[in-house]
Design a protein around this motif. Structure first.
Motif, short mmCIF file in Angstrom:
data_model
loop_
_atom_site.label_atom_id
_atom_site.label_comp_id
_atom_site.label_asym_id
_atom_site.label_seq_id
_atom_site.Cartn_x
_atom_site.Cartn_y
_atom_site.Cartn_z
N CYS A 1 0.83 -1.21 0.00
CA CYS A 1 0.00 0.00 0.00
C CYS A 1 0.86 1.25 0.00
O CYS A 1 1.83 1.34 0.76
N GLY A 2 0.50 2.19 -0.84
CA GLY A 2 1.13 3.50 -0.77
C GLY A 2 0.56 4.31 0.37
O GLY A 2 -0.35 3.86 1.08
N GLU A 3 1.07 5.53 0.51
CA GLU A 3 0.62 6.35 1.63
C GLU A 3 -0.85 6.72 1.50
O GLU A 3 -1.58 6.71 2.49
N LEU A 4 -1.29 7.01 0.28
CA LEU A 4 -2.70 7.38 0.10
C LEU A 4 -3.61 6.20 0.38
O LEU A 4 -4.64 6.34 1.06
N ARG A 5 -3.23 5.03 -0.10
CA ARG A 5 -4.05 3.85 0.14
C ARG A 5 -4.04 3.46 1.62
O ARG A 5 -5.05 3.04 2.17
N THR A 6 -2.88 3.61 2.25
CA THR A 6 -2.80 3.35 3.69
C THR A 6 -3.71 4.29 4.47
O THR A 6 -4.40 3.87 5.41
N LEU A 7 -3.73 5.55 4.04
CA LEU A 7 -4.60 6.52 4.71
C LEU A 7 -6.07 6.14 4.55
O LEU A 7 -6.84 6.16 5.54
N LEU A 8 -6.46 5.78 3.34
CA LEU A 8 -7.87 5.51 3.07
C LEU A 8 -8.33 4.16 3.60
O LEU A 8 -9.46 4.02 4.09
N ARG A 9 -7.47 3.14 3.51
CA ARG A 9 -7.88 1.78 3.86
C ARG A 9 -7.61 1.42 5.32
O ARG A 9 -8.29 0.54 5.87
N VAL A 10 -6.62 2.06 5.94
CA VAL A 10 -6.24 1.69 7.30
C VAL A 10 -6.53 2.80 8.30
O VAL A 10 -7.22 2.60 9.31
N VAL A 11 -6.03 3.99 8.01
CA VAL A 11 -6.09 5.08 8.98
C VAL A 11 -7.52 5.59 9.15
O VAL A 11 -8.01 5.73 10.28
N VAL A 12 -8.20 5.88 8.05
CA VAL A 12 -9.55 6.45 8.14
C VAL A 12 -10.52 5.53 8.87
O VAL A 12 -11.26 5.99 9.76
N PRO A 13 -10.58 4.21 8.55
CA PRO A 13 -11.50 3.36 9.33
C PRO A 13 -11.17 3.31 10.82
O PRO A 13 -12.08 3.25 11.65
N MET A 14 -9.87 3.34 11.17
CA MET A 14 -9.51 3.29 12.58
C MET A 14 -9.71 4.64 13.27
O MET A 14 -9.79 4.69 14.50
N ALA A 15 -9.78 5.70 12.49
CA ALA A 15 -9.91 7.04 13.07
C ALA A 15 -11.34 7.56 13.01
O ALA A 15 -11.57 8.77 13.18
N LYS A 16 -12.32 6.69 12.81
CA LYS A 16 -13.72 7.13 12.71
C LYS A 16 -14.19 7.92 13.93
O LYS A 16 -14.88 8.93 13.78
N PRO A 17 -13.87 7.50 15.17
CA PRO A 17 -14.32 8.32 16.31
C PRO A 17 -13.75 9.74 16.28
O PRO A 17 -14.48 10.70 16.54
N GLY A 18 -12.46 9.87 15.96
CA GLY A 18 -11.86 11.21 15.89
C GLY A 18 -12.45 12.03 14.77
O GLY A 18 -12.70 13.23 14.92
N ILE A 19 -12.66 11.40 13.61
CA ILE A 19 -13.24 12.12 12.47
C ILE A 19 -14.68 12.54 12.79
O ILE A 19 -15.11 13.64 12.43
N THR A 20 -15.41 11.67 13.47
CA THR A 20 -16.78 12.01 13.86
C THR A 20 -16.79 13.21 14.81
O THR A 20 -17.63 14.11 14.68
N ALA A 21 -15.87 13.22 15.77
CA ALA A 21 -15.80 14.35 16.70
C ALA A 21 -15.50 15.65 15.97
O ALA A 21 -16.14 16.68 16.22
N VAL A 22 -14.55 15.61 15.04
CA VAL A 22 -14.21 16.81 14.27
C VAL A 22 -15.39 17.25 13.41
O VAL A 22 -15.69 18.45 13.32
N ALA A 23 -16.07 16.28 12.78
CA ALA A 23 -17.22 16.62 11.94
C ALA A 23 -18.33 17.28 12.77
O ALA A 23 -18.94 18.25 12.33
N LEU A 24 -18.57 16.76 13.96
CA LEU A 24 -19.61 17.34 14.81
C LEU A 24 -19.23 18.74 15.27
O LEU A 24 -20.07 19.66 15.27
N PHE A 25 -17.98 18.92 15.68
CA PHE A 25 -17.52 20.26 16.08
C PHE A 25 -17.72 21.26 14.94
O PHE A 25 -18.21 22.38 15.16
N GLN A 26 -17.34 20.85 13.73
CA GLN A 26 -17.43 21.76 12.60
C GLN A 26 -18.89 22.02 12.21
O GLN A 26 -19.26 23.14 11.87
#
Length: 276
Positions: A176-201
């Motif tokens: 996996c390249g960095e972009l694929r690692t971000l989309l396939r690994v990091v984003v699914p594991m970071a859903k709680p943090g992304i949800t918190a940021v989305a709600l704040f915004q």
């Protein structure tokens, strides 16, 4: 010991009930006032003699109110989407990449968090109004969010630091390249943090009064609920029941979104401070 335990239980639950009432009673007061008649709302009574649910229909029939709803959804929806999509890659780079000037870049992000928007409002307005001719619209508030938000970047960066690096190394070993690692690994594991940021915004955009006042005040067709509510209150200054009904309609989406996403929101906010 048994008596002390009982007293402790009573003290804790009494404090919890008092705190719950402190935060709940204002909403109850707004709800009860919103379904009163005009005469009763001005009389200072706390319980409605008859439930006038038609007050909400009358508020929705107010010229411009549904337009304000649409504009608020557009501003909050696009603003949240742009903020998440632009802040996640930056936060990932600051959290996981090792490059010269990384600390300086992080310091710059933190420094911009301390900059009040009133400091840059004049030059920004001159750019959007005189150079790009976008005054009277919400685009001067939406477009900048496509280039990231300092608070969202910092919050996401703190959360991404809690993800074990072994997962990222395993993804890279699998090709996996960095972009694929971000989309396939990091984003699914970071859903709680992304949800918190989305709600704040989302909450920040939905409740924003200063921005629409600067850029959209001269065009009622571009007003948001937060700014239009002030005009509604002035027009119905003696109709407290209608004012409370409009206020509750403005608050309802925020309450509903937080109610359904509170678990992910609390988890995201809690885990962002685990590692610095």
């Amino acid at each position: 010991m048994g008596r002390r335990r009982v007293l402790h239980w009573i003290a804790v639950h009494t404090t919890a009930v008092a705190a719950a009432l402190f935060f709940t009673l204002p909403f109850v007061f707004v709800l009860l006032t919103s379904v009163m008649s005009d005469d009763q709302a001005m009389a200072g009574e706390l319980w409605p003699r008859a439930w006038h649910w038609s007050n909400y229909a009358e508020v929705l029939r107010t010229p411009g109110f549904l337009t304000w709803w649409r504009n608020s959804l557009l501003y909050a929806g696009l603003g949240t989407l742009f903020t998440v999509c632009s802040s996640v890659p930056v936060a990932y780079a600051l959290a996981r990449f090792r490059f010269r000037g990384r600390r300086a870049a992080l310091g710059l992000v933190i420094a911009t968090m301390t900059l009040p928007p009133q400091v840059v409002v004049i030059p920004m307005y001159l750019v959007w109004a005189q150079q790009l001719h976008l005054s009277g619209t919400l685009w001067p508030l939406i477009v900048p969010l496509a280039f990231g938000d300092a608070y969202s970047i910092f919050l996401l960066r703190q959360f991404l630091l809690t993800i074990p690096g072994e997962y990222l190394e395993a993804a890279r070993l699998d090709g996996c390249g960095e972009l694929r690692t971000l989309l396939r690994v990091v984003v699914p594991m970071a859903k709680p943090g992304i949800t918190a940021v989305a709600l704040f915004q989302f909450f920040a955009c939905w409740n924003d009064y200063f921005g629409p006042q600067i850029y959209a005040a001269q065009n009622p067709g571009a007003w948001t609920l937060s700014y239009g509510l002030e005009s509604f209150k002035s027009a119905h200054s003696v109709n407290w029941n209608l004012t409370m009904a409009a206020t509750l309609l403005v608050m309802a989406p925020v309450i509903a979104v937080f109610f359904f996403a509170q678990k992910a929101f609390v988890e995201g906010v809690t885990l962002t401070g685990v590692k610095g």
